[in-house]
Design a protein around this motif. Structure first.
Motif, PDB file in Angstrom:
ATOM      1  N   ILE A 112       0.851  -1.190   0.000  1.00  0.00           N
ATOM      2  CA  ILE A 112       0.000   0.000   0.000  1.00  0.00           C
ATOM      3  C   ILE A 112       0.885   1.238   0.000  1.00  0.00           C
ATOM      4  O   ILE A 112       1.842   1.337   0.761  1.00  0.00           O
ATOM      5  CB  ILE A 112      -0.977   0.023   1.201  1.00  0.00           C
ATOM      6  N   THR A 113       0.586   2.154  -0.914  1.00  0.00           N
ATOM      7  CA  THR A 113       1.402   3.349  -1.096  1.00  0.00           C
ATOM      8  C   THR A 113       0.563   4.587  -0.810  1.00  0.00           C
ATOM      9  O   THR A 113      -0.482   4.791  -1.451  1.00  0.00           O
ATOM     10  CB  THR A 113       1.943   3.424  -2.530  1.00  0.00           C
ATOM     11  N   PRO A 114       0.972   5.451   0.136  1.00  0.00           N
ATOM     12  CA  PRO A 114       0.202   6.654   0.447  1.00  0.00           C
ATOM     13  C   PRO A 114       0.429   7.746  -0.593  1.00  0.00           C
ATOM     14  O   PRO A 114       1.507   7.868  -1.177  1.00  0.00           O
ATOM     15  CB  PRO A 114       0.760   7.078   1.812  1.00  0.00           C
ATOM     16  N   SER A 115      -0.603   8.522  -0.828  1.00  0.00           N
ATOM     17  CA  SER A 115      -0.513   9.693  -1.702  1.00  0.00           C
ATOM     18  C   SER A 115      -1.581  10.682  -1.271  1.00  0.00           C
ATOM     19  O   SER A 115      -2.406  10.387  -0.399  1.00  0.00           O
ATOM     20  CB  SER A 115      -0.688   9.301  -3.174  1.00  0.00           C
ATOM     21  N   SER A 116      -1.566  11.847  -1.877  1.00  0.00           N
ATOM     22  CA  SER A 116      -2.524  12.893  -1.509  1.00  0.00           C
ATOM     23  C   SER A 116      -3.238  13.413  -2.746  1.00  0.00           C
ATOM     24  O   SER A 116      -2.644  13.540  -3.826  1.00  0.00           O
ATOM     25  CB  SER A 116      -1.799  14.042  -0.806  1.00  0.00           C
ATOM     26  N   LYS A 117      -4.515  13.718  -2.591  1.00  0.00           N
ATOM     27  CA  LYS A 117      -5.272  14.341  -3.680  1.00  0.00           C
ATOM     28  C   LYS A 117      -4.845  15.790  -3.884  1.00  0.00           C
ATOM     29  O   LYS A 117      -5.128  16.388  -4.922  1.00  0.00           O
ATOM     30  CB  LYS A 117      -6.773  14.288  -3.362  1.00  0.00           C
ATOM     31  N   ASN A 118      -4.206  16.346  -2.871  1.00  0.00           N
ATOM     32  CA  ASN A 118      -3.710  17.721  -2.939  1.00  0.00           C
ATOM     33  C   ASN A 118      -2.282  17.710  -3.464  1.00  0.00           C
ATOM     34  O   ASN A 118      -1.362  17.297  -2.766  1.00  0.00           O
ATOM     35  CB  ASN A 118      -3.758  18.365  -1.553  1.00  0.00           C
ATOM     36  N   PRO A 119      -2.043  18.158  -4.706  1.00  0.00           N
ATOM     37  CA  PRO A 119      -0.685  18.103  -5.277  1.00  0.00           C
ATOM     38  C   PRO A 119       0.305  18.992  -4.545  1.00  0.00           C
ATOM     39  O   PRO A 119       1.517  18.826  -4.701  1.00  0.00           O
ATOM     40  CB  PRO A 119      -0.912  18.578  -6.719  1.00  0.00           C
ATOM     41  N   ASP A 120      -0.194  19.952  -3.748  1.00  0.00           N
ATOM     42  CA  ASP A 120       0.702  20.866  -3.044  1.00  0.00           C
ATOM     43  C   ASP A 120       1.099  20.368  -1.658  1.00  0.00           C
ATOM     44  O   ASP A 120       1.882  21.033  -0.966  1.00  0.00           O
ATOM     45  CB  ASP A 120       0.030  22.248  -2.902  1.00  0.00           C
ATOM     46  N   GLU A 121       0.560  19.218  -1.238  1.00  0.00           N
ATOM     47  CA  GLU A 121       0.900  18.710   0.083  1.00  0.00           C
ATOM     48  C   GLU A 121       2.325  18.167   0.084  1.00  0.00           C
ATOM     49  O   GLU A 121       2.666  17.297  -0.714  1.00  0.00           O
ATOM     50  CB  GLU A 121      -0.069  17.601   0.504  1.00  0.00           C
ATOM     51  N   PRO A 122       3.190  18.659   0.975  1.00  0.00           N
ATOM     52  CA  PRO A 122       4.591  18.214   1.018  1.00  0.00           C
ATOM     53  C   PRO A 122       4.674  16.724   1.341  1.00  0.00           C
ATOM     54  O   PRO A 122       3.907  16.214   2.161  1.00  0.00           O
ATOM     55  CB  PRO A 122       5.203  19.055   2.146  1.00  0.00           C
ATOM     56  N   PRO A 123       5.610  16.007   0.739  1.00  0.00           N
ATOM     57  CA  PRO A 123       5.761  14.565   1.002  1.00  0.00           C
ATOM     58  C   PRO A 123       6.008  14.252   2.468  1.00  0.00           C
ATOM     59  O   PRO A 123       5.504  13.246   2.978  1.00  0.00           O
ATOM     60  CB  PRO A 123       6.969  14.184   0.141  1.00  0.00           C
ATOM     61  N   GLU A 124       6.777  15.103   3.159  1.00  0.00           N
ATOM     62  CA  GLU A 124       7.062  14.835   4.563  1.00  0.00           C
ATOM     63  C   GLU A 124       5.798  14.924   5.418  1.00  0.00           C
ATOM     64  O   GLU A 124       5.632  14.174   6.389  1.00  0.00           O
ATOM     65  CB  GLU A 124       8.139  15.786   5.101  1.00  0.00           C
ATOM     66  N   THR A 125       4.897  15.833   5.052  1.00  0.00           N
ATOM     67  CA  THR A 125       3.625  15.941   5.774  1.00  0.00           C
ATOM     68  C   THR A 125       2.764  14.705   5.529  1.00  0.00           C
ATOM     69  O   THR A 125       2.137  14.172   6.443  1.00  0.00           O
ATOM     70  CB  THR A 125       2.857  17.197   5.328  1.00  0.00           C
ATOM     71  N   MET A 126       2.758  14.264   4.297  1.00  0.00           N
ATOM     72  CA  MET A 126       1.974  13.081   3.935  1.00  0.00           C
ATOM     73  C   MET A 126       2.473  11.848   4.690  1.00  0.00           C
ATOM     74  O   MET A 126       1.688  11.052   5.200  1.00  0.00           O
ATOM     75  CB  MET A 126       2.069  12.860   2.428  1.00  0.00           C
ATOM     76  N   ILE A 127       3.783  11.680   4.784  1.00  0.00           N
ATOM     77  CA  ILE A 127       4.350  10.524   5.489  1.00  0.00           C
ATOM     78  C   ILE A 127       4.035  10.583   6.974  1.00  0.00           C
ATOM     79  O   ILE A 127       3.751   9.564   7.604  1.00  0.00           O
ATOM     80  CB  ILE A 127       5.875  10.457   5.248  1.00  0.00           C
ATOM     81  N   LYS A 128       4.054  11.794   7.537  1.00  0.00           N
ATOM     82  CA  LYS A 128       3.760  11.928   8.960  1.00  0.00           C
ATOM     83  C   LYS A 128       2.318  11.558   9.283  1.00  0.00           C
ATOM     84  O   LYS A 128       2.021  11.010  10.343  1.00  0.00           O
ATOM     85  CB  LYS A 128       4.040  13.362   9.419  1.00  0.00           C
ATOM     86  N   THR A 129       1.413  11.876   8.387  1.00  0.00           N
ATOM     87  CA  THR A 129      -0.006  11.623   8.658  1.00  0.00           C
ATOM     88  C   THR A 129      -0.458  10.227   8.238  1.00  0.00           C
ATOM     89  O   THR A 129      -1.364   9.651   8.840  1.00  0.00           O
ATOM     90  CB  THR A 129      -0.886  12.655   7.930  1.00  0.00           C
ATOM     91  N   MET A 130       0.186   9.655   7.211  1.00  0.00           N
ATOM     92  CA  MET A 130      -0.258   8.356   6.704  1.00  0.00           C
ATOM     93  C   MET A 130       0.795   7.273   6.778  1.00  0.00           C
ATOM     94  O   MET A 130       0.511   6.112   6.506  1.00  0.00           O
ATOM     95  CB  MET A 130      -0.741   8.496   5.246  1.00  0.00           C
ATOM     96  N   GLY A 131       2.020   7.634   7.131  1.00  0.00           N
ATOM     97  CA  GLY A 131       3.081   6.649   7.157  1.00  0.00           C
ATOM     98  C   GLY A 131       3.698   6.457   5.788  1.00  0.00           C
ATOM     99  O   GLY A 131       3.254   7.038   4.792  1.00  0.00           O
ATOM    100  N   SER A 132       4.736   5.628   5.735  1.00  0.00           N
ATOM    101  CA  SER A 132       5.425   5.374   4.478  1.00  0.00           C
ATOM    102  C   SER A 132       4.816   4.168   3.763  1.00  0.00           C
ATOM    103  O   SER A 132       3.898   3.525   4.272  1.00  0.00           O
ATOM    104  CB  SER A 132       6.908   5.123   4.751  1.00  0.00           C
ATOM    105  N   LYS A 133       5.332   3.868   2.584  1.00  0.00           N
ATOM    106  CA  LYS A 133       4.883   2.692   1.841  1.00  0.00           C
ATOM    107  C   LYS A 133       5.169   1.444   2.673  1.00  0.00           C
ATOM    108  O   LYS A 133       6.230   1.315   3.280  1.00  0.00           O
ATOM    109  CB  LYS A 133       5.620   2.607   0.503  1.00  0.00           C
TER     110      LYS A 133
END
Length: 435
Positions: A112-133
């Motif tokens: 499972i790979t996390p991503s965001s519908k918001n293209p402007d969301e920083p990758p580090e923020t995404m990893i903090k909220t959803m974890g890594s792959k």
């Protein structure tokens, strides 16, 4: 009391003539292979055939008189007797049969790979909220799959209605159907390993799961693989009734033909009615569930007022897996085909522990990189896919508390997993790995 599984207000809008069901759809399997019969179990006929006329009349009345039927049903709750109705049916034909199906327990792993519908969301923020792959595990216990391709009955899932009667399962022998009033027996013709093990992973490929805990969060599923699969052949006794209604539609000059299936394993039988205007699993009113799914990603189980993300996996399964039933030869020597009473408990115990270990691993991956004092969702020690507890499975804890809690028990949990591994599964794995 009789359980009539129908939505009367919906049924009044869904009247049509049924598609003819060919008599040759039933093929009597009068002899069983002695080498395979020990794996097949069944529920005996318990409902007398002379009760069917009354049950069919009640079902027809409920569908024709949505409001008045409520009072008759309420009255029957106090009297303990079936509701009495004046309306009847005509031209009724009843077939007494044993219908084959498979219960199965399954575990599927996937990336499972996390991503965001918001293209402007920083990758580090995404990893903090959803974890890594990472990898996730999905398990299904006592799920349902038909053992035949008789349309439309193959789209009817009646497994859940049998859950409270599984202790009454007996070996399927000729004594259950010979000299029992022309009981027809459908042979097992659907191989669940062909339909499920090979197709389910493909159905999950590139599935995007929307996360309710993260506004723009999405998890993409890839590389799904079945890592455990055990199936249990079971025969269900039924009455299949086809009849013409004498209710309101007939009085208006319409000939309304109907088909219902009545479970014959109980004096309190489930009753299902076929709606010919609908296709797939929806053509049986109040059809039972096909899969009981749980995932090691605990957030996938929370909807917060909407359908939980897990629902998306179940829908994909219904849309792309259910319905494509294939007639295939069944290798009854396969170790994964098992007698339900003899194997299901050990298999479920193993899968429950496997699920627990994966959930812990998933949690550690999700909190990796977070501040030790940050609060997030944690899992109780009692976490399992089928545990019943008054304490919530998910609690708000600090990252440090979650990590220490998991690390304190991970060795014991892994040792227990090794102890619970069924002997047959260990031997099967070793055979597959040596090929």
């Amino acid at each position: 009391m009789l359980r009539i599984y129908s939505r009367s207000t919906v049924l009044l809008k869904r009247q049509a003539s049924i598609r003819p069901i060919a008599c040759h759809a039933f093929r009597c399997n009068s002899t069983l292979n002695n080498d395979n019969s020990h794996k097949i179990y069944a529920l005996p006929f318990k409902l007398p055939e002379d009760k069917i006329q009354q049950i069919v009349s009640i079902t027809s009345y409920v569908n024709e008189h949505a409001f008045l039927s409520i009072f008759k049903i309420i009255k029957s709750l106090f009297t303990g007797k079936m509701p009495q109705v004046k309306e009847s049916v005509r031209d009724m034909q009843v077939r007494k049969a044993y219908i084959p199906f498979w219960y199965y327990d399954m575990a599927i792993s996937a990336d499972i790979t996390p991503s965001s519908k918001n293209p402007d969301e920083p990758p580090e923020t995404m990893i903090k909220t959803m974890g890594s792959k990472r990898q996730a595990l999905g398990i299904g216990l006592n799920c349902y799959w038909p053992g035949h391709t008789w349309d439309p009955v193959s789209y009817l899932s009646f497994g859940p209605s049998l859950d409270n009667n599984l202790s009454a399962l007996v070996p399927f022998t000729s004594e259950l159907y010979e000299d029992k009033g022309n009981v027809e027996v459908l042979p097992f013709t659907v191989n669940p390993f062909k339909d499920l093990a090979e197709r389910a992973p493909n159905a999950l490929e590139n599935l995007k799961v929307n996360l309710t805990m993260h506004k723009n969060g999405v998890m993409t599923v890839n590389n799904a693989k079945v890592i455990f699969n055990a199936v249990y052949p079971v025969y269900w006794p039924v009455y299949v009734a086809q009849f013409t209604s004498n209710g309101q539609q007939q009085q208006q000059g319409e000939e309304i033909q109907k088909t219902i299936v009545v479970g014959a394993h109980s004096l309190d039988p489930p009753v299902y009615q076929w709606d010919p205007k609908v296709t797939g699993v929806k053509q049986w009113i109040n059809n039972g569930p096909w899969i009981k799914l749980d995932a090691s990603e605990n957030e996938w189980q929370m909807g917060l007022g909407t359908q939980p993300p897990l629902h998306e996996l179940e829908q994909r399964f219904l849309e792309q897996v259910v319905g494509r039933f294939q007639v295939n030869e069944i290798d009854w020597e396969d170790e994964r085909i098992q007698a339900y009473p003899n194997y299901q408990k050990q298999n479920k115990a193993y899968l429950t522990q496997l699920f627990k270990v994966w959930a812990e691993r998933s949690m550690l991956a999700r909190i990796e990189g977070l501040d030790e004092n940050q609060k997030t969702l944690g899992v109780n020690k009692s976490n399992s896919s089928n545990s019943v507890t008054s304490v919530p499975r998910i609690q708000v804890k600090t990252v440090k508390e979650i990590r220490e809690d998991i690390e304190s028990r991970v060795i014991d949990d892994l040792n227990k997993l090794e102890e619970l591994e069924p002997v047959w599964y260990k031997n099967y794995r070793e055979k597959q790995e040596s090929k």
